[in-house]
Design a protein around this motif. Structure first.
Motif, mmCIF file in Angstrom:
data_model
loop_
_atom_site.group_PDB
_atom_site.id
_atom_site.type_symbol
_atom_site.label_atom_id
_atom_site.label_comp_id
_atom_site.label_asym_id
_atom_site.label_seq_id
_atom_site.Cartn_x
_atom_site.Cartn_y
_atom_site.Cartn_z
ATOM 1 N N ILE A 129 0.654 -1.114 0.217
ATOM 2 C CA ILE A 129 -0.068 0.111 0.087
ATOM 3 C C ILE A 129 0.895 1.222 0.043
ATOM 4 C CG2 ILE A 129 -1.962 1.407 1.664
ATOM 5 C CD1 ILE A 129 -2.730 -0.702 2.127
ATOM 6 N N GLY A 130 2.448 1.108 1.247
ATOM 7 C CA GLY A 130 2.520 2.426 0.867
ATOM 8 C C GLY A 130 3.575 2.393 -0.284
ATOM 9 N N THR A 131 4.235 1.454 -0.662
ATOM 10 C CA THR A 131 4.477 1.389 -2.505
ATOM 11 C C THR A 131 3.987 2.426 -2.998
ATOM 12 O OG1 THR A 131 6.185 -0.400 -1.640
ATOM 13 C CG2 THR A 131 5.816 0.407 -3.827
ATOM 14 N N TRP A 132 2.353 1.804 -3.416
ATOM 15 C CA TRP A 132 1.587 2.313 -4.439
ATOM 16 C C TRP A 132 1.473 3.699 -4.120
ATOM 17 C CZ3 TRP A 132 1.246 1.438 -9.732
ATOM 18 C CH2 TRP A 132 1.817 -0.399 -9.875
ATOM 19 N N MET A 133 1.267 3.951 -2.805
ATOM 20 C CA MET A 133 1.264 5.752 -2.694
ATOM 21 C C MET A 133 2.227 6.679 -2.907
ATOM 22 S SD MET A 133 -0.382 5.020 1.182
ATOM 23 C CE MET A 133 -0.174 6.931 1.413
ATOM 24 N N GLN A 134 3.186 5.915 -2.797
ATOM 25 C CA GLN A 134 4.459 6.856 -3.312
ATOM 26 C C GLN A 134 5.041 6.765 -4.718
ATOM 27 O OE1 GLN A 134 8.363 6.398 -1.117
ATOM 28 N NE2 GLN A 134 9.753 6.495 -2.903
ATOM 29 N N ARG A 135 4.563 5.762 -5.336
ATOM 30 C CA ARG A 135 4.758 5.733 -6.763
ATOM 31 C C ARG A 135 3.391 7.380 -7.775
ATOM 32 N NH1 ARG A 135 5.267 0.559 -9.385
ATOM 33 N NH2 ARG A 135 6.723 -1.145 -8.787
ATOM 34 N N VAL A 136 2.144 7.041 -6.967
ATOM 35 C CA VAL A 136 1.271 8.007 -7.164
ATOM 36 C C VAL A 136 1.555 9.358 -6.976
ATOM 37 C CG1 VAL A 136 -0.806 9.065 -7.086
ATOM 38 C CG2 VAL A 136 -0.672 6.882 -7.438
ATOM 39 N N ALA A 137 2.793 9.565 -5.691
ATOM 40 C CA ALA A 137 2.502 11.716 -5.346
ATOM 41 C C ALA A 137 3.843 11.139 -5.984
ATOM 42 C CB ALA A 137 3.300 10.825 -3.908
ATOM 43 N N GLN A 138 4.688 10.590 -6.064
ATOM 44 C CA GLN A 138 6.371 10.314 -7.103
ATOM 45 C C GLN A 138 6.258 10.979 -7.600
ATOM 46 O OE1 GLN A 138 10.331 8.234 -6.532
ATOM 47 N NE2 GLN A 138 9.702 8.033 -8.817
ATOM 48 N N ASP A 139 4.969 10.634 -8.684
ATOM 49 C CA ASP A 139 4.795 11.236 -10.402
ATOM 50 C C ASP A 139 4.323 12.435 -10.339
ATOM 51 O OD1 ASP A 139 5.560 9.014 -11.297
ATOM 52 O OD2 ASP A 139 3.993 8.058 -11.927
ATOM 53 N N TRP A 140 3.412 12.433 -9.334
ATOM 54 C CA TRP A 140 2.780 13.937 -8.834
ATOM 55 C C TRP A 140 4.116 14.957 -8.797
ATOM 56 C CZ3 TRP A 140 -1.770 14.835 -11.243
ATOM 57 C CH2 TRP A 140 -2.487 15.643 -10.699
ATOM 58 N N LEU A 141 4.813 14.329 -7.692
ATOM 59 C CA LEU A 141 5.979 15.250 -7.424
ATOM 60 C C LEU A 141 6.476 16.332 -8.833
ATOM 61 C CD1 LEU A 141 7.727 17.008 -5.327
ATOM 62 C CD2 LEU A 141 9.045 14.836 -5.152
ATOM 63 N N VAL A 142 6.665 14.966 -9.653
ATOM 64 C CA VAL A 142 7.686 15.437 -10.753
ATOM 65 C C VAL A 142 7.129 15.940 -11.846
ATOM 66 C CG1 VAL A 142 8.535 14.367 -12.991
ATOM 67 C CG2 VAL A 142 9.308 13.163 -10.870
ATOM 68 N N LEU A 143 5.536 16.227 -11.597
ATOM 69 C CA LEU A 143 4.938 16.520 -12.699
ATOM 70 C C LEU A 143 4.438 17.726 -12.016
ATOM 71 C CD1 LEU A 143 2.109 14.038 -13.537
ATOM 72 C CD2 LEU A 143 4.075 15.293 -15.252
ATOM 73 N N ALA A 144 4.665 18.233 -10.831
ATOM 74 C CA ALA A 144 4.708 19.767 -10.556
ATOM 75 C C ALA A 144 5.673 20.315 -10.311
ATOM 76 C CB ALA A 144 3.792 19.281 -9.042
#
Length: 475
Positions: free
Chosen positions: A25-40
């Motif tokens: 669960i934590g891994t998939w949370m980071q995947r979304v957050a990391q992608d969103w961070l790069v786009l931001a």
């Protein structure tokens, strides 16, 4: 207990699976957050592809060595070290984002370091399962591992999307999500510490010395069936399974959606993936035919997803994409685990993961560039087409090498079979096979027979290609 969940009756596996679910669960949370961070930080699909590529590049660079480590050292101890190795980069990235000082190059470096930990974790984790549950329940445990992974995919992206939106959809918001993932690795560490070591069934460690990596590669090259599996997985993993990036581009550029809708897409896809994993948990004999068929189904659905006109239509087709992808992945994984000799299990698992994830450093930037140049839809359409060509080419090469071809029988109902090119050679192979003895385990899997229970020190005997042709024609 239901046959689908029979591995959970093993106490060690039950404890390990509980910690794994929290971490997934934590891994998939980071995947979304990391992608969103790069786009931001960048607003660039190419930057997103570079990040994904750097995170998976260590799988290409270090997997052969990681496989040797998994075969030579106690896998439980290796996994305890890798949990720390993955938690530290996640914690650093989370703190950088929370403090507002994160930059794109920070993400690149930490994604690479995180990938190093993952590269050494994956082969040890893959080959550790059989030490907990034994060979009889291995296919079931592999399916349940995939179910856990995709339960995390179903829960994690949705939670991450809601958290990011609630905290302001900015860089700081992504940092809190990434920091939670760093904490989640403690669950796996503690579950490993709680295992009953005397209940484990470790394989005999491979001997020290030079040439261990070369021996693993040579073993795979001597097995045409493994070459077919690894080639199929390579093309799908490199050009097709860039879900995080392609979904992010489709959500933001094509459908003009935000973080919450993007997170929901990942959870919707996980519904199909979870279904595929649970079905795989009931299947005892994965075959090459299943791997190739699922891979071709995946690319067809991926191309169709790229043509969907609305966000809702795109979301509706994603479960089929997840179902076909997980059917291929679990079948390929279980096939490898069940058919390789135990002393080679870590190295072959490492090569499998290397071609599955290691091709992404090349494919992800290309897919990101396609999205920037031609539009987000083409990341799915072209990725699927390239993967389809690769899978069909690998299958044709395998059939040619094995002296077989496809035969279409229309007399009673449409049916496609794999048959030997030369019937006389097949008859001679029958006589040699009768003299040599029973089919080996690899061919029993495809012929639908019960596989024998080899000793942990035994090595599968490879028969000539024309003898394997007989098994394929019988199947």
């Amino acid at each position: 207990m239901s046959p689908t969940f029979r591995s959970l009756s093993v106490r060690n596996y039950r404890v390990y699976a509980t910690g794994g679910l929290v971490s997934n669960i934590g891994t998939w949370m980071q995947r979304v957050a990391q992608d969103w961070l790069v786009l931001a930080l960048t607003g660039s699909g190419t930057a997103l592809g570079i990040t994904t590529g750097l995170q998976l590049l260590p799988a290409l660079l270090f997997s052969p060595v990681a496989g040797v480590v998994a075969d030579r050292f106690p896998k439980r101890r290796v996994l305890m070290v890798t949990q720390i190795a993955m938690a530290v980069p996640a914690a650093v990235l989370g703190v950088l984002a929370i403090t507002g000082v994160a930059q794109a190059w920070h993400v690149y470096v930490l994604a690479f370091l995180f990938g190093v930990g993952t590269a050494f974790d994956a082969p040890a984790r893959q080959s550790f399962v059989v030490e907990m549950v034994g060979r009889d329940d291995l296919a079931n445990a592999v399916g349940l591992n995939s179910a856990s992974f995709n339960s995390g995919r179903m829960i994690g992206p949705a939670v991450a999307g809601v958290m990011i939106a609630a905290l302001g959809s900015g860089v700081v918001a992504t940092g809190w999500v990434i920091l939670l993932n760093a904490v989640s690795y403690a669950a796996v560490f503690l579950s490993l510490a709680a295992l009953r070591v005397h209940d484990l069934r470790p394989a005999t460690p491979s001997p020290r010395g030079r040439g261990a990596v070369r021996a693993g590669v040579g073993y795979v090259r001597s097995r045409p069936d493994l070459v077919l599996i690894l080639t199929t997985v390579f093309f799908v993993g490199t050009f097709g399974m860039n879900f995080q990036m392609t979904s992010a581009l489709m959500a933001t550029e094509v459908f003009d959606k935000g973080a919450t809708e993007y997170g929901i897409l990942g959870s919707i896809m996980a519904i199909g993936s979870l279904a595929g994993a649970l079905v795989a948990a009931r299947r005892e004999l994965p075959t090459r035919r299943l791997v190739v068929g699922a891979a071709l189904s995946f690319v067809v659905v991926e191309i169709a997803a790229g043509l969907m006109p609305t966000y809702l239509a795109f979301a509706v087709i994603l479960p089929l994409l997840g179902l076909s992808a997980l059917t291929m992945v679990t079948a390929a994984n279980a096939y490898i685990q069940l058919t390789v000799t135990p002393q080679m299990r870590g190295r072959v698992a490492a090569l499998y993961l290397m071609v599955f994830m290691g091709g992404t450093p090349f494919g992800a930037p290309v897919i990101g560039w396609i999205g920037d140049t031609f539009g987000a839809r083409w990341t799915l359409i072209l990725g699927g087409l390239v993967a389809a060509v690769g899978i069909l080419s690998a299958t044709a090469f395998y059939l040619l090498r094995a002296g077989m071809h496809l035969q279409v029988d229309l007399r009673q109902r449409p049916r496609i079979r794999v048959v030997p090119r030369d019937p006389r050679a097949a008859a001679a192979a029958d006589r040699r096979a009768d003299a040599a003895g029973a089919l080996d385990q690899t061919d029993r899997l495809d012929a639908g027979e019960s596989a024998p229970e080899p000793s942990e020190s035994s090595r599968p005997v490879e028969r000539p290609l024309e003898q394997r042709s007989r098994a394929r024609s019988d199947a």
